[in-house]
Scaffold this motif. Structure first.
Motif, short mmCIF file in Angstrom:
data_model
loop_
_atom_site.label_atom_id
_atom_site.label_comp_id
_atom_site.label_asym_id
_atom_site.label_seq_id
_atom_site.Cartn_x
_atom_site.Cartn_y
_atom_site.Cartn_z
N ARG A 24 54.30 5.71 16.05
CA ARG A 24 54.97 5.92 14.77
C ARG A 24 54.25 5.11 13.69
O ARG A 24 53.84 3.97 13.93
N GLU A 33 58.68 9.72 4.90
CA GLU A 33 58.45 8.28 5.03
C GLU A 33 57.70 7.89 6.30
O GLU A 33 57.29 6.74 6.44
N GLN A 34 57.53 8.81 7.24
CA GLN A 34 56.91 8.42 8.50
C GLN A 34 56.29 9.61 9.22
O GLN A 34 56.61 10.76 8.94
N ALA A 74 54.27 4.46 9.17
CA ALA A 74 54.88 4.76 7.88
C ALA A 74 53.89 5.49 6.99
O ALA A 74 52.67 5.30 7.08
N ALA A 86 47.03 8.21 8.44
CA ALA A 86 48.07 8.14 9.47
C ALA A 86 47.61 8.81 10.77
O ALA A 86 47.87 8.30 11.86
#
Length: 255
Positions: A33, A12-13, A35, A47
């Protein structure tokens, strides 16, 4: 000064911690951080762009810490053998335990943890099907980067245990809706369970009782399983997680 990037990747992250190390000092420059919806190449590439924006990765060492149920953690007790033969034995055993075909590639890491009687040696092994790492590898390649090291989240936690603890330690680590229960021996994860938890609101705002009650049922099962595998019982327990959640569990589970 050497730059190090730690990429902690879960379902999830993604958490990226960037630090500068010298022989005497270490300084964390940033911790970001983001998600993640899926651990596919496109989502990971997006990401990475977010958490590594503005970073020059040309000379950085990149350490990937991955939470993936396909990881295997186990011990092998073997006589002393040449390094090449040892690698072949470790990979063959990883394929057998993971029920992988002979032609499937596997990433294996092994390290000597204990010398046993009669010339035997105990190795801690962490293994992952190579295919599980491909999306991460390709997403990093888009930034002209390559992972220096890869390990599982439970084994990273085992290596980070403070000195002075007994040889056998149970690590309970809570992240969001999941918990990892890792039996560690000689600072290496040997058996790992992943448990889905009742939902808890962020920052410990939800009730802890459902989680404590759930783990109170799961912990005896874990201990019984360890004994059935002839691993013995842990001599200490370490609980980790966000803020009040870890504090509440540290009291509740141990009672």
């Amino acid at each position: 000064m050497q730059s190090h990037v730690v990429l902690e990747i879960e379902e999830e992250q993604l958490v990226a911690t960037i630090a500068s190390l010298t022989r005497r000092n270490a300084a964390i420059r940033s911790c970001r951080r983001v998600a993640i919806d899926k651990l596919g190449e496109e989502d990971l590439a997006k990401a990475f762009r977010t958490v590594l924006e503005g970073e020059n990765l040309a000379n950085a060492e990149i350490h990937v810490v991955l939470s993936d149920r396909r990881f295997q953690h186990f011990h092998l007790d073997l006589p002393r053998v040449p390094a090449r033969q040892l690698r072949e034995i470790v990979e063959r055993e990883a394929r057998r335990r993971g029920k992988l075909a002979a032609e499937e590639e596997v990433i294996c890491g092994h390290r000597l943890t204990r010398r046993l009687p009669q010339g035997m040696q105990r190795y801690a092994v962490v293994a992952l099907p190579t295919e599980a790492f491909r999306p991460i590898e390709r997403a990093l390649a888009r930034r002209n980067a390559k992972a220096t090291t890869l390990t599982s989240l439970p084994d990273a936690l085992a290596r980070a245990l403070p000195r002075g603890l007994p040889d056998r330690v149970l690590v309970l680590e809570i992240t969001g809706s999941k918990a990892h229960i890792a039996f560690c021996e000689d600072a290496a994860a040997v058996q790992v369970r992943r448990i889905l938890l009742p939902p808890v609101l962020a920052a410990g705002e939800g009730p802890l009782e459902p989680i404590v009650s759930h783990l109170a049922l799961e912990m005896p099962r874990t201990l019984d399983y360890l004994e059935s595998q002839k691993l013995g019982r842990p001599e200490a327990m370490v609980v980790g997680g966000p803020g009040e959640v870890a504090l509440g569990l540290g009291h509740g589970v141990g009672e």
